[in-house]
Design a protein around this motif. Sequence first.
Motif, PDB file in Angstrom:
ATOM      1  N   GLU A 274       9.920  10.485  18.524  1.00 30.86           N
ATOM      2  CA  GLU A 274      11.242  10.229  19.091  1.00 30.86           C
ATOM      3  C   GLU A 274      11.594   8.742  19.097  1.00 30.86           C
ATOM      4  N   ASP A 275      10.593   7.884  19.236  1.00 35.07           N
ATOM      5  CA  ASP A 275      10.852   6.442  19.302  1.00 35.07           C
ATOM      6  C   ASP A 275      10.825   5.764  17.933  1.00 35.07           C
ATOM      7  N   GLY A 276      10.690   6.564  16.867  1.00 34.36           N
ATOM      8  CA  GLY A 276      10.728   6.015  15.513  1.00 34.36           C
ATOM      9  C   GLY A 276       9.384   5.565  15.000  1.00 34.36           C
ATOM     10  N   THR A 277       8.342   5.659  15.815  1.00 36.59           N
ATOM     11  CA  THR A 277       7.010   5.269  15.361  1.00 36.59           C
ATOM     12  C   THR A 277       6.227   6.499  14.906  1.00 36.59           C
ATOM     13  N   ALA A 278       5.136   6.247  14.190  1.00 34.89           N
ATOM     14  CA  ALA A 278       4.306   7.346  13.691  1.00 34.89           C
ATOM     15  C   ALA A 278       3.600   8.040  14.851  1.00 34.89           C
ATOM     16  N   LEU A 279       3.549   9.337  14.763  1.00 33.70           N
ATOM     17  CA  LEU A 279       2.917  10.150  15.796  1.00 33.70           C
ATOM     18  C   LEU A 279       1.950  11.090  15.104  1.00 33.70           C
ATOM     19  N   ARG A 280       0.682  11.056  15.520  1.00 29.77           N
ATOM     20  CA  ARG A 280      -0.333  11.922  14.909  1.00 29.77           C
ATOM     21  C   ARG A 280      -0.428  13.211  15.707  1.00 29.77           C
ATOM     22  N   LEU A 281      -0.440  14.319  14.980  1.00 36.20           N
ATOM     23  CA  LEU A 281      -0.464  15.634  15.614  1.00 36.20           C
ATOM     24  C   LEU A 281      -1.612  16.476  15.082  1.00 36.20           C
TER      25      LEU A 281
ATOM     26  N   ASN B  35      -2.674  13.990  18.601  1.00 35.22           N
ATOM     27  CA  ASN B  35      -4.049  13.713  18.185  1.00 35.22           C
ATOM     28  C   ASN B  35      -4.528  12.442  18.878  1.00 35.22           C
ATOM     29  N   ARG B  36      -4.753  12.584  20.179  1.00 39.40           N
ATOM     30  CA  ARG B  36      -5.158  11.437  21.004  1.00 39.40           C
ATOM     31  C   ARG B  36      -6.007  11.979  22.139  1.00 39.40           C
ATOM     32  N   CYS B  37      -7.260  11.583  22.174  1.00 36.89           N
ATOM     33  CA  CYS B  37      -8.177  12.083  23.199  1.00 36.89           C
ATOM     34  C   CYS B  37      -7.820  11.480  24.569  1.00 36.89           C
ATOM     35  N   PRO B  38      -7.775  12.310  25.614  1.00 42.62           N
ATOM     36  CA  PRO B  38      -7.449  11.772  26.948  1.00 42.62           C
ATOM     37  C   PRO B  38      -8.552  10.883  27.512  1.00 42.62           C
ATOM     38  N   HIS B  39      -9.736  10.899  26.911  1.00 44.52           N
ATOM     39  CA  HIS B  39     -10.828  10.062  27.412  1.00 44.52           C
ATOM     40  C   HIS B  39     -10.593   8.589  27.083  1.00 44.52           C
ATOM     41  N   ARG B  40     -10.497   8.252  25.811  1.00 48.35           N
ATOM     42  CA  ARG B  40     -10.340   6.850  25.400  1.00 48.35           C
ATOM     43  C   ARG B  40      -9.146   6.615  24.497  1.00 48.35           C
TER      44      ARG B  40
ATOM     45  N   ARG C   9      -5.165  21.487  11.322  1.00 52.18           N
ATOM     46  CA  ARG C   9      -4.910  20.368  10.416  1.00 52.18           C
ATOM     47  C   ARG C   9      -4.193  19.265  11.150  1.00 52.18           C
ATOM     48  N   GLY C  10      -4.351  18.061  10.631  1.00 49.71           N
ATOM     49  CA  GLY C  10      -3.680  16.911  11.206  1.00 49.71           C
ATOM     50  C   GLY C  10      -2.473  16.518  10.378  1.00 49.71           C
ATOM     51  N   PHE C  11      -1.429  16.059  11.072  1.00 49.57           N
ATOM     52  CA  PHE C  11      -0.212  15.610  10.402  1.00 49.57           C
ATOM     53  C   PHE C  11       0.303  14.365  11.105  1.00 49.57           C
ATOM     54  N   SER C  12       1.010  13.554  10.372  1.00 51.23           N
ATOM     55  CA  SER C  12       1.673  12.398  10.951  1.00 51.23           C
ATOM     56  C   SER C  12       3.169  12.582  10.775  1.00 51.23           C
TER      57      SER C  12
ATOM     58  N   ILE D 169       7.249  18.859  10.627  1.00 52.16           N
ATOM     59  CA  ILE D 169       5.790  18.669  10.624  1.00 52.16           C
ATOM     60  C   ILE D 169       5.190  19.102   9.293  1.00 52.16           C
ATOM     61  N   CYS D 170       5.428  20.364   8.927  1.00 53.44           N
ATOM     62  CA  CYS D 170       4.751  20.885   7.733  1.00 53.44           C
ATOM     63  C   CYS D 170       5.299  22.269   7.396  1.00 53.44           C
ATOM     64  N   ASP D 171       4.894  22.743   6.224  1.00 54.34           N
ATOM     65  CA  ASP D 171       5.095  24.138   5.892  1.00 54.34           C
ATOM     66  C   ASP D 171       4.061  24.927   6.692  1.00 54.34           C
ATOM     67  N   PHE D 172       4.476  26.003   7.327  1.00 52.68           N
ATOM     68  CA  PHE D 172       3.563  26.753   8.192  1.00 52.68           C
ATOM     69  C   PHE D 172       2.317  27.209   7.440  1.00 52.68           C
ATOM     70  N   ASP D 173       2.465  27.541   6.179  1.00 50.94           N
ATOM     71  CA  ASP D 173       1.336  28.030   5.386  1.00 50.94           C
ATOM     72  C   ASP D 173       0.322  26.939   5.049  1.00 50.94           C
ATOM     73  N   GLU D 174       0.630  25.688   5.346  1.00 52.46           N
ATOM     74  CA  GLU D 174      -0.332  24.621   5.104  1.00 52.46           C
ATOM     75  C   GLU D 174      -1.494  24.656   6.096  1.00 52.46           C
ATOM     76  N   VAL D 175      -1.325  25.380   7.191  1.00 55.54           N
ATOM     77  CA  VAL D 175      -2.379  25.481   8.200  1.00 55.54           C
ATOM     78  C   VAL D 175      -2.955  26.900   8.120  1.00 55.54           C
ATOM     79  N   PRO D 176      -4.230  27.029   7.764  1.00 57.75           N
ATOM     80  CA  PRO D 176      -4.796  28.374   7.621  1.00 57.75           C
ATOM     81  C   PRO D 176      -4.956  29.064   8.966  1.00 57.75           C
ATOM     82  N   GLU D 177      -4.836  30.388   8.963  1.00 55.55           N
ATOM     83  CA  GLU D 177      -5.076  31.163  10.179  1.00 55.55           C
ATOM     84  C   GLU D 177      -6.474  30.848  10.696  1.00 55.55           C
ATOM     85  N   GLY D 178      -6.578  30.532  11.989  1.00 59.31           N
ATOM     86  CA  GLY D 178      -7.875  30.193  12.570  1.00 59.31           C
ATOM     87  C   GLY D 178      -8.320  28.777  12.267  1.00 59.31           C
TER      88      GLY D 178
END
Length: 125
Positions: free
Chosen positions: A28-35, A49-54, A21-24, A9-18
């Motif tokens: 598992e299925d080989g497609t892009a997954l937004r987190l 990164n997908r809202c359960p509403h829409r 951040r978003g990452f792509s 996903i990322c280097d842990f320090d890329e996300v500040p305490e508190g």
Amino acid sequence: MEDRWKSDICDFDEVPEGGARGFSVTGEDGTALRLIVVRMPGGVRVYENRCPHRGTPLDWAPDRFLDDTGEFLVCSTHAALFRIEDGECVSGPCPGEFLKARTARLCDGRLFLMGAAKDSPPSED
Ligand code: FES
């Protein structure tokens, strides 16, 4: 050595305490997954990164996931608020629904997405 699917996903320090951040990553299925990666005191949470509403991404601009208080994740489409701890919607059009939590592991300063999606919310077992 653990023989389990994982994705960097990322280097842990890329996300500040508190902060959040978003990452792509490649899922598992080989497609892009937004987190969404959120760092709280003493822990980290990873959600799809997908809202359960829409089904839309939450952020209206890159890495804009938190509300003004910094206590909730907010969906930019209809302003649903989600608890950081477990991803449950506590305000907005989808109360009681959850962001999909993902399992992540920290290894040598890098955060990895592990295995398949776990059920949300975390079980009480
Ligand atoms: S799409 Fe997120 S609150 Fe409606």
